[in-house]
Motif scaffolding. Sequence first.
Motif, short mmCIF file in Angstrom:
data_model
loop_
_atom_site.label_atom_id
_atom_site.label_comp_id
_atom_site.label_asym_id
_atom_site.label_seq_id
_atom_site.Cartn_x
_atom_site.Cartn_y
_atom_site.Cartn_z
N ASN A 1 0.83 -1.21 0.00
CA ASN A 1 0.00 0.00 0.00
C ASN A 1 0.85 1.25 0.00
O ASN A 1 0.57 2.21 -0.72
CB ASN A 1 -0.92 0.02 1.22
N LEU A 2 1.91 1.23 0.81
CA LEU A 2 2.79 2.39 0.91
C LEU A 2 3.50 2.65 -0.42
O LEU A 2 3.65 3.81 -0.83
CB LEU A 2 3.80 2.19 2.04
N GLU A 3 3.92 1.59 -1.09
CA GLU A 3 4.60 1.75 -2.38
C GLU A 3 3.66 2.39 -3.41
O GLU A 3 4.08 3.25 -4.19
CB GLU A 3 5.10 0.39 -2.88
N ILE A 4 2.39 1.98 -3.40
CA ILE A 4 1.41 2.57 -4.32
C ILE A 4 1.21 4.05 -4.00
O ILE A 4 1.19 4.91 -4.90
CB ILE A 4 0.07 1.81 -4.23
N ILE A 5 1.08 4.35 -2.72
CA ILE A 5 0.88 5.75 -2.29
C ILE A 5 2.08 6.61 -2.68
O ILE A 5 1.92 7.72 -3.21
CB ILE A 5 0.64 5.81 -0.77
N MET A 6 3.28 6.10 -2.43
CA MET A 6 4.49 6.86 -2.73
C MET A 6 4.61 7.12 -4.23
O MET A 6 5.06 8.19 -4.66
CB MET A 6 5.73 6.12 -2.23
N SER A 7 4.22 6.14 -5.03
CA SER A 7 4.26 6.31 -6.48
C SER A 7 3.29 7.42 -6.92
O SER A 7 3.63 8.27 -7.76
CB SER A 7 3.89 4.99 -7.16
#
Length: 233
Positions: A11-17
Amino acid sequence: MNREFDYLRGNLEIIMSKIERAALKSGRKADDIQIIAVTKTVEPEKISAIIDEGITELGENRVQELVKKYDIIDKKCNWHHIGHLQTNKVKYIVDKVKLIHSVDRLSLALEIQKRAEKINRIVDVLIQVNVSKEESKFGVYEEELFELLEKVNKLGNIRVRGLMTMAPYDENPENVRHVFAKLRDLSIDIQSKTLDNVSMEFLSMGMSNDFEVAIEEGSNMVRIGSALFGERV
């Protein structure tokens, strides 16, 4: 990280992207945007796991939850109070929070001043503005903002660091872009007036459903809960 919470990293990787793309559109970098992980109803173990992923700014809506989790979470982190704050609850958090996002009236500012003075601390706050004038939302109206700021800036133990707003919920975030643009314009106007104890360093705007549009319009502090931790039960 506990394998049970592996999904948090995804989830964090998607948000950061998404943050990276939105920041680029506004001529900034992802590092310029601060994620406030909204921990309302989130259990301590899950909060601890997200801290391990490098998200150390935590936002709570309710004083009781903030105080409870403050005592339980023993990792290095900073707490933000992001919900409506009653004056009689200020005393419980004034020594615990890094930033109060929701100062929307003089009586609250005066109580923060009184409690901060007692412990010899300067408390950083944001002024919450109800840009959309929704009756269901808190916040000072634009027309009363400067008057409030002129009074708050005389309080020696409060430092205004910026503005906060909540846009109306809309499945299409483009429909609330104007709300974020308006808050950005207000911050520029305030900055030009050079009031003591007042800076416009932070624009806290944008949540799980609209943070990309908020960032494109100048937000540098996004309050993200469900997109990070999953839908609340």
